[in-house]
Design an enzyme around this catalytic site. Sequence first.
Site, PDB file in Angstrom:
ATOM      1  N   ASP A  42      -4.979  -1.313  -6.349  1.00  0.00           N
ATOM      2  CA  ASP A  42      -5.022  -2.741  -6.354  1.00  0.00           C
ATOM      3  C   ASP A  42      -5.912  -2.904  -4.920  1.00  0.00           C
ATOM      4  OD1 ASP A  42      -4.705  -5.615  -7.246  1.00  0.00           O
ATOM      5  OD2 ASP A  42      -3.709  -5.460  -5.014  1.00  0.00           O
TER       6      ASP A  42
ATOM      7  N   GLU B   7      -9.912  -0.792  -7.491  1.00  0.00           N
ATOM      8  CA  GLU B   7     -10.256  -2.203  -7.776  1.00  0.00           C
ATOM      9  C   GLU B   7     -11.475  -2.505  -6.550  1.00  0.00           C
ATOM     10  OE1 GLU B   7      -9.422  -6.523  -8.201  1.00  0.00           O
ATOM     11  OE2 GLU B   7      -8.542  -5.562  -6.692  1.00  0.00           O
TER      12      GLU B   7
HETATM   13  C1  QV4 Z   1      -2.455 -19.117  -0.214  1.00  0.00           C
HETATM   14  C2  QV4 Z   1      -3.777 -19.760   0.463  1.00  0.00           C
HETATM   15  C3  QV4 Z   1      -4.073 -18.531   1.668  1.00  0.00           C
HETATM   16  C4  QV4 Z   1      -2.873 -18.909   2.537  1.00  0.00           C
HETATM   17  C5  QV4 Z   1      -1.429 -18.185   1.520  1.00  0.00           C
HETATM   18  C6  QV4 Z   1      -0.279 -18.358   2.532  1.00  0.00           C
HETATM   19  O1  QV4 Z   1      -4.935 -19.165  -0.633  1.00  0.00           O
HETATM   20  O2  QV4 Z   1      -5.047 -18.806   2.192  1.00  0.00           O
HETATM   21  O3  QV4 Z   1      -3.203 -17.822   3.778  1.00  0.00           O
HETATM   22  O4  QV4 Z   1      -1.287 -19.229   0.758  1.00  0.00           O
HETATM   23  O5  QV4 Z   1       0.343 -19.699   2.721  1.00  0.00           O
HETATM   24  C7  QV4 Z   1      -1.389 -16.127  -4.434  1.00  0.00           C
HETATM   25  C8  QV4 Z   1      -1.807 -17.549  -4.662  1.00  0.00           C
HETATM   26  C9  QV4 Z   1      -2.633 -17.728  -3.257  1.00  0.00           C
HETATM   27  C10 QV4 Z   1      -1.750 -17.479  -1.963  1.00  0.00           C
HETATM   28  C11 QV4 Z   1      -1.233 -16.178  -1.932  1.00  0.00           C
HETATM   29  C12 QV4 Z   1      -0.169 -15.977  -1.007  1.00  0.00           C
HETATM   30  O6  QV4 Z   1      -2.561 -17.673  -5.725  1.00  0.00           O
HETATM   31  O7  QV4 Z   1      -3.170 -19.404  -3.387  1.00  0.00           O
HETATM   32  O8  QV4 Z   1      -2.681 -17.939  -1.017  1.00  0.00           O
HETATM   33  O9  QV4 Z   1      -0.577 -15.992  -3.448  1.00  0.00           O
HETATM   34  O10 QV4 Z   1       0.803 -16.758  -1.174  1.00  0.00           O
HETATM   35  C13 QV4 Z   1      -3.301 -12.016  -7.163  1.00  0.00           C
HETATM   36  C14 QV4 Z   1      -3.721 -13.485  -7.570  1.00  0.00           C
HETATM   37  C15 QV4 Z   1      -3.738 -14.221  -6.425  1.00  0.00           C
HETATM   38  C16 QV4 Z   1      -2.500 -14.326  -5.773  1.00  0.00           C
HETATM   39  C17 QV4 Z   1      -2.199 -12.931  -5.288  1.00  0.00           C
HETATM   40  C18 QV4 Z   1      -0.762 -12.622  -4.580  1.00  0.00           C
HETATM   41  O11 QV4 Z   1      -5.110 -13.358  -8.188  1.00  0.00           O
HETATM   42  O12 QV4 Z   1      -4.274 -15.663  -6.396  1.00  0.00           O
HETATM   43  O13 QV4 Z   1      -2.434 -15.022  -4.490  1.00  0.00           O
HETATM   44  O14 QV4 Z   1      -2.057 -12.037  -6.517  1.00  0.00           O
HETATM   45  O15 QV4 Z   1       0.471 -12.845  -5.271  1.00  0.00           O
HETATM   46  C19 QV4 Z   1     -10.580 -10.720  -4.591  1.00  0.00           C
HETATM   47  C20 QV4 Z   1      -9.988  -9.304  -3.986  1.00  0.00           C
HETATM   48  C21 QV4 Z   1      -9.116  -8.347  -5.328  1.00  0.00           C
HETATM   49  C22 QV4 Z   1      -8.250  -9.404  -5.972  1.00  0.00           C
HETATM   50  C23 QV4 Z   1      -9.118 -10.574  -6.477  1.00  0.00           C
HETATM   51  C24 QV4 Z   1      -8.136 -11.732  -7.100  1.00  0.00           C
HETATM   52  O16 QV4 Z   1     -11.280  -8.491  -3.378  1.00  0.00           O
HETATM   53  O17 QV4 Z   1      -8.793  -7.253  -4.788  1.00  0.00           O
HETATM   54  O18 QV4 Z   1      -9.490 -11.255  -5.282  1.00  0.00           O
HETATM   55  N1  QV4 Z   1      -7.682  -8.518  -7.053  1.00  0.00           N
HETATM   56  C25 QV4 Z   1      -6.294  -8.244  -6.941  1.00  0.00           C
HETATM   57  C26 QV4 Z   1      -5.570  -8.125  -8.254  1.00  0.00           C
HETATM   58  C27 QV4 Z   1      -5.012  -9.759  -7.987  1.00  0.00           C
HETATM   59  C28 QV4 Z   1      -3.947  -9.756  -6.840  1.00  0.00           C
HETATM   60  C29 QV4 Z   1      -4.527  -9.266  -5.794  1.00  0.00           C
HETATM   61  C30 QV4 Z   1      -5.659  -8.385  -5.769  1.00  0.00           C
HETATM   62  C31 QV4 Z   1      -3.662  -9.078  -4.310  1.00  0.00           C
HETATM   63  O19 QV4 Z   1      -6.169  -7.820  -9.310  1.00  0.00           O
HETATM   64  O20 QV4 Z   1      -4.051  -9.702  -9.202  1.00  0.00           O
HETATM   65  O21 QV4 Z   1      -4.103 -11.378  -6.664  1.00  0.00           O
HETATM   66  O22 QV4 Z   1      -3.001  -8.088  -4.699  1.00  0.00           O
HETATM   67  O23 QV4 Z   1     -11.790 -10.477  -5.100  1.00  0.00           O
END
Ligand code: QV4
Length: 483
Positions: free
Chosen positions: A183, A219
Site C-alpha cells: 500500500d 501501489e
Molecule cells: C483528513 C484530512 C487531512 C488531515 C487529516 C487529519 O484530509 O488533510 O491531515 O484528516 O486530521 C481518511 C480520510 C481523510 C483523513 C484521513 C486521516 O478519508 O479525509 O484525512 O483518513 O484521518 C484510504 C482512504 C483515505 C483514508 C485513508 C486512511 O482512501 O480516504 O483517509 O485510507 O484511513 C493517493 C496515494 C495512494 C492512496 C490514494 C487513496 O498515493 O497511496 O491516495 N491509496 C492507498 C489505499 C487507500 C488508503 C491509503 C493508500 C492510505 O489504496 O485505500 O487510503 O493507506 O493517491
Amino acid sequence: MAQGLLPCPCPGTRIRPAYSYLRPKIKISPPNENLVVMNPWRPWWERYQPVSYKLCSRSGNESEFRDMVTRCNNVGVHIYVDVVFNHMLNSAAGSGNRGICNSYFNAERHDFPSVPYSRFDFNDPICKTPSGDIENYSDPIQVRYCRLYGLLDLSQWKDDVRSKIIDFLNHLIDLGVAGFRIDAAKHIRPEDINVILTKLNNLNARWFTKGSRPFIYQEVIDLGGEAVQSSEYFRNGRVTEFKYGMQLGTVLRKWNEQKMANLKSWGESWHMMPSNKAFVFVDNHDNQRGHGSGGSSILTFWNPRLYKMAVGFMLAHPYGFTRIMSSYWWPKDIQNGTDLNDWVGPPSNSDGSIKPVTIYANETCGNGWICEHRWDEIRNMVIFRNVVYGEPITNWWDNNNNQVAFGRAGKGFVVFNNDDRNLLVILPTGLPAGVYCDVISGRKEGKTCTGIQIHVAANGMARFQINYQAKHPFIAIHVEARL
Ligand code: QV4
Ligand code: CA
C-alpha cells in the site's frame, strides 16, 4: 503464475475439477490491528490506519486468519495480503486503547508500544511542509517523507523500522500467504522497499515449491506529470497501472471520441508501462467510490453492462497481470459530483461485526455482497484467460467503430458490440473446426451448451450475431468450451 486473479471467499468455494489448472488467488484487506473510527461510523478506510502488527481486525483474529490461510492453501486458493507500512494512524487520532484489539497508542507522541514504535521512527523532522502533510506531488521529498492524508509517516530508511516491517511480513509468510500488495508504495523509496524484500523468507514449503518467493505488487498511482514514476519500482516486482482502468473506461463510455476500434493498439502504446511489469484492473476499492485516481471514467458494478465488457476485454487481452474486483453494496449518494457515502464500510451488524456472505443456489451472493467474481461472464472469462494464456493476439477485426473481435492464436476468440447497431459478421477465428459454446451467454455443461452455439467451419470461419439490445453485448469461445 496463472494470470487470472480470482478472488473467492474460501468457505463454500467450489473448484471446478474441469479447470484444475485454474489457481484462484485472493487479495484481502489489511489484516493487522487498526484504529477504530467512530465518526463516520466504522468506515472501510479505518483498515488503512494501523495501530500495531497484531493480526486482529474486523475480519478476525490471528487464529482465524491462520485457519483461513490453511484451508485456502489446502484447496489451492492462495492469499495475498494488503500490507500498510508507509504509515500508522492519523496525527489527529488522540490517544487511548482504541486499536481494534485494544492496543494503546498516543498519536501526538507518536507512541505505538504494541509494535513498538516511538517518535524516532517517524519522518516528521525531514518533512518541511507547513502542515506536515504532502502538499505538492511535484516534490519527491514531500511525497516520500511527509504525511499522506495526515497519516504518521514511518522511516523505512531506518534499520529498526525495517526490521519491524520485515518481522510482520515474515510472520504472514510463515502462516502461508503467497505475496503482498504494498500500500502507498509511491510514498516509500523504492530502495527501502528493496531492502525489506530481500530480507523476506521463502514461501511456506508446506504448500509452495521450495525456494518460492512472495509475489509482490506495489501501489503506485502514476498518471504522468508527477515527480515519482512507476518505473522506479520495476525492480521490486509488479506495479499498479492506473492508466489502464481510466483509459478503458473512457473508451467503453465513448468519451473523448474514443471507440473500441482504437483498442487495436491497446498496451504500451497507450502510454502504459511494459506488460511484464503491469498489474491491471478495471476498478479497485478506492476508485470504485471516487478515492484514489481515475475519476468518473472508472467502470464499476454500478454499470454492469459496460463493466462486464470492460472486464471481459481485460481478461481476453494479453496485456498485464490482471485482477478482478469483488465488492459490497453501499448507499451511494452523489451530491454535486461527490458521493457522501464513499466511506460506508462492508455489510455489518450494529456491533460493527461484518455480515457473512450469503451464497444462493445459483452461486451468486446476497446480504449486501456483490461478488463480481461469481458473475457468470466474469468467472468464465477468467477461465478463458487461463485457456489462452501465452498466446498472442491474432485475427483482429473491427468495424472502425465500436464492434471489435480478436483471437488468441487458435485457443480462443472474442467479439464485442458496443455500437448502437446490430453486429452480423462472418470472421476468420483461427480456431479448429467445431461447435463452440459461448461462455458469456451460457456455459458448457457436459456435452451441452446453455448459451449461444458458434459453428466454426473447416477453414476457421464463423458467423457472429450480437444485436445491440442483446442482454450480452459480447461473445467468447475457447477450445475448452468446444462441444
Ligand atoms: C483528513 C484530512 C487531512 C488531515 C487529516 C487529519 O484530509 O488533510 O491531515 O484528516 O486530521 C481518511 C480520510 C481523510 C483523513 C484521513 C486521516 O478519508 O479525509 O484525512 O483518513 O484521518 C484510504 C482512504 C483515505 C483514508 C485513508 C486512511 O482512501 O480516504 O483517509 O485510507 O484511513 C493517493 C496515494 C495512494 C492512496 C490514494 C487513496 O498515493 O497511496 O491516495 N491509496 C492507498 C489505499 C487507500 C488508503 C491509503 C493508500 C492510505 O489504496 O485505500 O487510503 O493507506 O493517491
Ligand atoms: Ca512515506
